[in-house]
Design an enzyme around this catalytic site. Structure first.
Site, PDB file in Angstrom:
ATOM      1  N   HIS A 164       1.220  -0.755   0.225  1.00  0.00           N
ATOM      2  CA  HIS A 164      -0.406  -0.108   0.145  1.00  0.00           C
ATOM      3  C   HIS A 164       1.131   1.169  -0.053  1.00  0.00           C
ATOM      4  O   HIS A 164       2.006   1.052   0.295  1.00  0.00           O
ATOM      5  CB  HIS A 164      -1.257  -0.227   1.243  1.00  0.00           C
ATOM      6  CG  HIS A 164      -2.237  -0.687   0.853  1.00  0.00           C
ATOM      7  ND1 HIS A 164      -3.254  -0.900  -0.192  1.00  0.00           N
ATOM      8  CD2 HIS A 164      -2.372  -2.429   1.297  1.00  0.00           C
ATOM      9  CE1 HIS A 164      -4.497  -1.538   0.255  1.00  0.00           C
ATOM     10  NE2 HIS A 164      -3.859  -2.551   1.345  1.00  0.00           N
ATOM     11  N   ASP A 190       0.174   6.952  -3.580  1.00  0.00           N
ATOM     12  CA  ASP A 190      -0.767   6.644  -4.331  1.00  0.00           C
ATOM     13  C   ASP A 190      -1.816   7.950  -5.103  1.00  0.00           C
ATOM     14  O   ASP A 190      -1.595   7.397  -6.220  1.00  0.00           O
ATOM     15  CB  ASP A 190      -2.691   6.398  -3.415  1.00  0.00           C
ATOM     16  CG  ASP A 190      -2.577   5.011  -2.640  1.00  0.00           C
ATOM     17  OD1 ASP A 190      -1.341   4.164  -2.573  1.00  0.00           O
ATOM     18  OD2 ASP A 190      -2.810   4.836  -2.144  1.00  0.00           O
TER      19      ASP A 190
END
Length: 368
Positions: free
Chosen positions: A128, A158
């Protein structure tokens, strides 16, 4: 109609940076079809959507079935862009890898959004945002002195290192296609993009102007004139007065004289400056300081919550964050003077139906 009006995008449903990239493309005027599992498409039809999937029709397809793969290939043949965010090899196993899709549509831009990239020893490994920024120096650099690294929400990996670079790659490939007539594969990895965002910091480190010791540098809360401070009401202001003229305006607003203080860039005395600044800023409320510094060049602003942000006059004038029908959502960015984008999160956005979009693409709407 947006600068990407006429561009057709197939978004293979995912999470995080992929959907945001599709959202940005739709905001810029592209026609986007989100291809998702049949159950997810049914849920979307009933108003239940995952993050950042508003503004574009959802088509259900089981990619483990030949029928679903056939429907996907039909979309690919009509598209300008494919956007997918699966681990390397997943699309190939489904018969929808870049070689297959570019054979079907040689002008296709095939964009791959992953954390680790399409190759390298970690390419098949799960992760992540903060995992990706752990290996390139980015996460190590965020935090206070003698404290642990602080994950910057999931903005850096991200959306900064992922979404913005896959969109950049897509736009670059679309421009190049105008010359070559050919599509290509875009490999956008969050570990790469977030590393590139650190370019200035790496350059400073090479010049000896940045230390690997967290919280000791001029942009990482090390400098007392580039930090956040608590006010008397427990709220905070941001102070970013790097240049001498801005620093002078800051001191003036605080009622301090530079002649009575250590030099701005005297790092050994930064703790002295921090103590003085903190003591003065703690005497008034956040909004009182906002009024004092409003209209000055001190580079001081109140730190607003998401609930407060839409009511700030500048944010309101720009539509940077909008409150409408009880909902908060960011406005479109960047701005274009001739072909403005649109906020697909707007409750009043006229989302085209899947049938309408398929028909516009020259495809059989009945197949959906």
């Amino acid at each position: 109609m947006g600068p990407l009006h006429g561009i057709r995008v197939v978004e293979f449903a995912g999470i995080g940076p992929g959907p945001m990239a599709a959202m940005l493309l739709a905001d810029l005027g592209a026609s986007v079809i989100r291809l998702d599992r049949p159950a997810a498409a049914e849920a979307a039809a009933q108003g239940s959507r995952p993050h950042m999937s508003a503004g574009r029709p959802v088509m259900g397809a089981d990619l483990k079935s030949e029928e679903g793969r056939s429907a996907a290939r039909e979309l690919v043949e009509a598209a300008d862009v494919v956007l997918e965010g699966f681990r390397p090899g997943v699309m190939e196993r489904r018969g929808l890898g870049p070689d297959t899709c570019l054979d079907l549509n040689p002008r296709l831009v095939y964009a791959r959004m992953t954390g680790w990239g399409q190759d390298g020893p970690l390419s098949p490994v799960a992760g992540h945002d903060m995992n990706y920024i752990s290996l390139n120096g980015a996460l190590h650099s965020v935090g206070r002195r003698e404290g642990p690294p602080v994950p910057p929400v999931n903005l850096l990996g991200d959306f900064g290192g992922g979404t913005m670079f896959v969109v950049t790659g897509i736009l670059g490939a679309l421009v190049e296609r105008q010359t070559s007539g050919r599509g290509q594969v875009v490999d956008a990895a969050m570990v790469d993009g977030s590393a590139l965002l650190m370019s200035m910091v790496y350059e400073d480190r090479e010049r000896g102007a940045w230390s690997d010791e967290r919280g000791t540098n001029y942009l990482d809360t090390g400098a007392p004139w580039y930090d956040v401070y608590e006010c008397s009401d427990g709220r905070h202001v941001s102070v970013g007065c790097i240049e001498p003229q801005f620093y002078a305006a800051f001191l003036d607003g605080l009622g301090l004289s530079g002649a009575d203080l250590p030099d701005q860039w005297d790092e050994e005395n930064w703790p002295v400056l921090r103590e003085r600044f903190a003591a003065v800023l703690a005497t008034r409320t956040r909004d009182a300081w906002a009024e004092i510094f409003g209209g000055t060049e001190a580079c001081v602003q109140p730190i607003l919550s998401m609930a407060e942000a839409p009511d700030h006059p500048h944010v309101q004038a720009r539509g940077s964050v909008v409150r409408k029908d009880g909902r908060l959502y960011p406005g479109p960015a960047p701005r274009f003077d001739r072909t403005p984008g649109r906020a697909t999160r707007d409750p009043d956005f006229p989302e085209p139906s899947l049938a309408e979009t398929l028909a516009a693409w020259g495809l059989d709407a009945g197949a959906s």
